[in-house]
Each structure stands twice: as structure tokens, then as C-alpha cells.
Design a protein around this motif. Structure first.
Motif, mmCIF file in Angstrom:
data_model
loop_
_atom_site.group_PDB
_atom_site.id
_atom_site.type_symbol
_atom_site.label_atom_id
_atom_site.label_comp_id
_atom_site.label_asym_id
_atom_site.label_seq_id
_atom_site.Cartn_x
_atom_site.Cartn_y
_atom_site.Cartn_z
ATOM 1 N N UNK A 176 12.976 10.668 3.325
ATOM 2 C CA UNK A 176 11.942 9.691 3.664
ATOM 3 C C UNK A 176 11.626 8.910 2.395
ATOM 4 N N UNK A 177 11.165 7.697 2.584
ATOM 5 C CA UNK A 177 10.636 6.930 1.457
ATOM 6 C C UNK A 177 9.362 6.256 1.940
ATOM 7 N N UNK A 178 8.293 6.491 1.207
ATOM 8 C CA UNK A 178 7.002 5.882 1.518
ATOM 9 C C UNK A 178 6.777 4.737 0.552
ATOM 10 N N UNK A 179 6.303 3.622 1.095
ATOM 11 C CA UNK A 179 5.999 2.454 0.278
ATOM 12 C C UNK A 179 4.507 2.186 0.373
ATOM 13 N N UNK A 180 3.914 1.878 -0.767
ATOM 14 C CA UNK A 180 2.479 1.634 -0.808
ATOM 15 C C UNK A 180 2.185 0.424 -1.686
ATOM 16 N N UNK A 181 1.222 -0.358 -1.245
ATOM 17 C CA UNK A 181 0.767 -1.530 -2.001
ATOM 18 C C UNK A 181 -0.753 -1.539 -1.938
ATOM 19 N N UNK A 182 -1.383 -1.706 -3.103
ATOM 20 C CA UNK A 182 -2.841 -1.782 -3.155
ATOM 21 C C UNK A 182 -3.213 -3.201 -3.568
ATOM 22 N N UNK A 183 -4.005 -3.853 -2.712
ATOM 23 C CA UNK A 183 -4.443 -5.219 -2.974
ATOM 24 C C UNK A 183 -5.958 -5.274 -2.799
ATOM 25 N N UNK A 184 -6.654 -5.623 -3.859
ATOM 26 C CA UNK A 184 -8.122 -5.747 -3.810
ATOM 27 C C UNK A 184 -8.783 -4.528 -3.172
ATOM 28 N N UNK A 185 -8.334 -3.355 -3.553
ATOM 29 C CA UNK A 185 -8.939 -2.128 -3.055
ATOM 30 C C UNK A 185 -8.453 -1.676 -1.683
#
Length: 107
Positions: A28-37
Motif C-alpha cells: 500500500x502507499x498512502x499519500x497525504x497533503x496538508x494545506x492551511x491546516x
């Protein structure tokens, strides 16, 4: 804009019971992006078959680590495919963050 974070993991290993040879790795590969909280995330799942191991470089099943299994997986996929998978997840994060399509009914 922060870069997307990709976390590769091993979901399962298939092996021969007779000698412990791993034949298939499920990843599995999890992708995460945090934008302005706000955190946006998505993931992908796949499997890859492994060639017969080098008898001179054989690692016993009991001695395997996630790092080794991930190395096998990414080597088998190839750098180009790993990049393609991560780019696809980034594109999916774009869609989640800024949707261009929607479904539903107006009533």
C-alpha cells in the motif's frame, strides 16, 4: 504548498511453506497533503510477484523486515513505476483538494 508525503507499507506476503520463499508482496502507499491546516489523503494498493531469490543472498522469512520487503517491491516495480504511482496519487489529491467534478442530484 508543502510537498505530498508518501508512505509505502507492506500489507501481506505470500510464501512457500516448504522453504519460506516469498513469491508475492502486497503493498500500500498512502499519500497525504496538508494545506492551511487541512489534511487531504488518499491511498493505493497493489501486489507484485517476485522472481526466485538468489540462493547466495537469501533472507529467511523469519528474518525479513518491512524495509527489505519494500526494497524488493520498489525494485520489482522499477523507479519509473514508483514515480508513476506517486504522481497518480498526487493528481488524486489535487482532485480531492480542488474538485472539478461532483455527483448527486439537485433536489
Amino acid at each position: 504548498f508543502m510537498a505530498d508525503t508518501f508512505t509505502w507499507s507492506i500489507a501481506n506476503l505470500e510464501r512457500h511453506l516448504s522453504d519460506g520463499t516469498v513469491t508475492t508482496v502486497h503493498w500500500t502507499v498512502n499519500a497525504e497533503r496538508i494545506v492551511d491546516g487541512t489534511t487531504y489523503s488518499t491511498s493505493s494498493y497493489g501486489s507484485v510477484g517476485l522472481a526466485a531469490p538468489d540462493p547466495n543472498d537469501f533472507i529467511l522469512y523469519e528474518d525479513l523486515t518491512p524495509t527489505v520487503a519494500l526494497e524488493w517491491t520498489q525494485n520489482q516495480l522499477g523507479a519509473e513505476k514508483v514515480t508513476e504511482i506517486e504522481a497518480g496519487l498526487s493528481a488524486r489529491l489535487d482532485e480531492i483538494e480542488t474538485p472539478v467534478n461532483a455527483s448527486g442530484v439537485p433536489w
